[in-house]
Design an enzyme around this catalytic site. Structure first.
Site, PDB file in Angstrom:
ATOM      1  NE  ARG A 107      29.813 -27.091  47.223  1.00 21.50           N
ATOM      2  CZ  ARG A 107      28.513 -26.974  47.479  1.00 21.50           C
ATOM      3  NH1 ARG A 107      27.664 -27.779  46.884  1.00 21.50           N
ATOM      4  NH2 ARG A 107      28.068 -26.087  48.314  1.00 21.50           N
TER       5      ARG A 107
ATOM      6  CB  THR B 235      32.182 -23.342  38.936  1.00 15.40           C
ATOM      7  OG1 THR B 235      33.129 -24.014  39.803  1.00 15.40           O
ATOM      8  CG2 THR B 235      32.879 -22.172  38.269  1.00 15.40           C
TER       9      THR B 235
ATOM     10  CG  ASP C  98      30.590 -25.246  55.267  1.00 15.27           C
ATOM     11  OD1 ASP C  98      31.344 -26.152  55.702  1.00 15.27           O
ATOM     12  OD2 ASP C  98      30.816 -24.632  54.224  1.00 15.27           O
TER      13      ASP C  98
ATOM     14  CG  ASP D 256      32.663 -23.246  57.718  1.00 19.88           C
ATOM     15  OD1 ASP D 256      33.887 -23.397  57.544  1.00 19.88           O
ATOM     16  OD2 ASP D 256      31.962 -22.461  57.041  1.00 19.88           O
TER      17      ASP D 256
HETATM   18  C1  PRP Z   1      31.597 -29.860  51.149  1.00 18.04           C
HETATM   19  C2  PRP Z   1      31.295 -31.290  51.560  1.00 18.04           C
HETATM   20  C3  PRP Z   1      31.510 -32.052  50.301  1.00 18.04           C
HETATM   21  C4  PRP Z   1      31.026 -31.091  49.254  1.00 18.04           C
HETATM   22  C5  PRP Z   1      29.632 -31.485  48.858  1.00 18.04           C
HETATM   23  O1  PRP Z   1      32.939 -29.659  51.122  1.00 18.04           O
HETATM   24  O2  PRP Z   1      32.088 -31.736  52.633  1.00 18.04           O
HETATM   25  O3  PRP Z   1      32.841 -32.422  50.051  1.00 18.04           O
HETATM   26  O4  PRP Z   1      30.994 -29.782  49.855  1.00 18.04           O
HETATM   27  O5  PRP Z   1      29.177 -30.697  47.817  1.00 18.04           O
HETATM   28  P1  PRP Z   1      28.910 -31.270  46.349  1.00 18.04           P
HETATM   29  O6  PRP Z   1      28.152 -32.535  46.521  1.00 18.04           O
HETATM   30  O7  PRP Z   1      28.094 -30.171  45.726  1.00 18.04           O
HETATM   31  O8  PRP Z   1      30.217 -31.449  45.656  1.00 18.04           O
HETATM   32  P2  PRP Z   1      33.583 -28.216  50.805  1.00 18.04           P
HETATM   33  O9  PRP Z   1      33.869 -28.070  49.360  1.00 18.04           O
HETATM   34  O10 PRP Z   1      32.743 -27.140  51.440  1.00 18.04           O
HETATM   35  O11 PRP Z   1      34.994 -28.290  51.494  1.00 18.04           O
HETATM   36  P3  PRP Z   1      35.418 -28.469  53.037  1.00 18.04           P
HETATM   37  O12 PRP Z   1      35.100 -29.884  53.422  1.00 18.04           O
HETATM   38  O13 PRP Z   1      36.868 -28.206  52.990  1.00 18.04           O
HETATM   39  O14 PRP Z   1      34.650 -27.474  53.866  1.00 18.04           O
HETATM   40  N1  URA Z   2      28.582 -28.737  51.798  1.00 12.70           N
HETATM   41  C1  URA Z   2      28.182 -28.574  53.090  1.00 12.70           C
HETATM   42  O1  URA Z   2      29.004 -28.564  54.010  1.00 12.70           O
HETATM   43  N2  URA Z   2      26.876 -28.369  53.315  1.00 12.70           N
HETATM   44  C2  URA Z   2      25.965 -28.359  52.334  1.00 12.70           C
HETATM   45  O2  URA Z   2      24.767 -28.183  52.626  1.00 12.70           O
HETATM   46  C3  URA Z   2      26.411 -28.547  51.006  1.00 12.70           C
HETATM   47  C4  URA Z   2      27.723 -28.736  50.765  1.00 12.70           C
END
Ligand code: PRP
Ligand code: URA
Length: 209
Positions: A104, A108, A200, A203
């Site tokens: 994400r 944006t 997160d 993380d």
């Molecule tokens: C997080 C999560 C989803 C997304 C959700 O991933 O694991 O994929 O955000 O958010 P949304 O519904 O607003 O799209 P992130 O982009 O943080 O990537 P990561 O899994 O690599 O940490």
């Molecule tokens: N992605 C995450 O990992 N946590 C949130 O709360 C939203 C998006």
């Protein structure tokens, strides 16, 4: 809408409480995500098709039921969805696994695709998308677009935690997709994080910060 399944099993709710707790460390967080994925998988697969076959028990012939057809594929959305894969494999060791890399954009909040590798016969399988978090729904909706682009006719979305905004987005963009979650939280904060949420997920699974 009837395609939202909020799984309120006490074991799932207890484990979700552990994930929410900021004192839960990486090892325990990862283990609990795995356990929850196993329990959620049990619920999300309860409508799989069965067929009757004849086998022989040590004592007599018997008509038994087994899973029919090409069965399943699971597709974790990288990174955080990877944390749910072991939990699925605990129940379905031979499940085919596709990988979809989406992150994400922090400004944006739009999903950016960076990797995609699907099983060759994904179009013939029911696909279960794995991602612990459904926040704005942008990532899940884009991931479902990708799977439908591969010809998938039946897609389910398994997310441990969901925001109302994300559910609404997926239901609007993909009314045919069943959503499985263990809780619907209150809202998103200004950075698109679920409140109260669990932080997160990527993380906390991988120990990055
Ligand atoms: C997080 C999560 C989803 C997304 C959700 O991933 O694991 O994929 O955000 O958010 P949304 O519904 O607003 O799209 P992130 O982009 O943080 O990537 P990561 O899994 O690599 O940490
Ligand atoms: N992605 C995450 O990992 N946590 C949130 O709360 C939203 C998006």
């Amino acid at each position: 809408m009837s395609n939202l399944h909020v799984l309120d099993h006490p074991l799932l709710q207890h484990k979700l409480a552990m994930l929410r707790d900021k004192h839960t460390g990486v090892k325990e967080f990862r283990e609990v995500v795995t356990e929850m994925a196993t329990l959620m998988c049990y619920e999300a697969t309860r409508d799989l098709a069965l067929e009757e076959v004849e086998i022989e028990t040590p004592l007599a012939p018997a008509k038994v039921k087994q899973l029919a057809g090409k069965k399943l594929a699971v597709v974790p959305i990288l990174r955080a969805g990877l944390g749910m894969v072991d939990g699925i494999q605990n129940l379905i060791p031979s499940v085919k696994i596709g990988h979809l890399g989406l992150y994400r954009d922090p400004e944006t909040l739009e999903p950016v695709e960076y990797y995609c590798k699907m099983p060759r016969d994904i179009a013939e399988r029911e696909a279960i998308l794995l991602d612990p978090m459904l926040a704005t729904g942008g990532s899940a909706s884009a991931a479902i677009d990708v799977l439908k682009g591969y010809g998938c006719k039946r897609v389910k979305l398994m997310c441990i935690l969901a925001a109302p905004e994300g559910i609404e987005r997926v239901q609007k963009d993909h009314p045919d997709v069943d959503i499985y979650t263990t809780a619907v939280d209150e809202c998103l904060n200004d950075h698109g994080y679920i409140l109260p949420g669990l932080g997160d997920a990527g993380d906390r699974i991988f120990g990055t910060k």
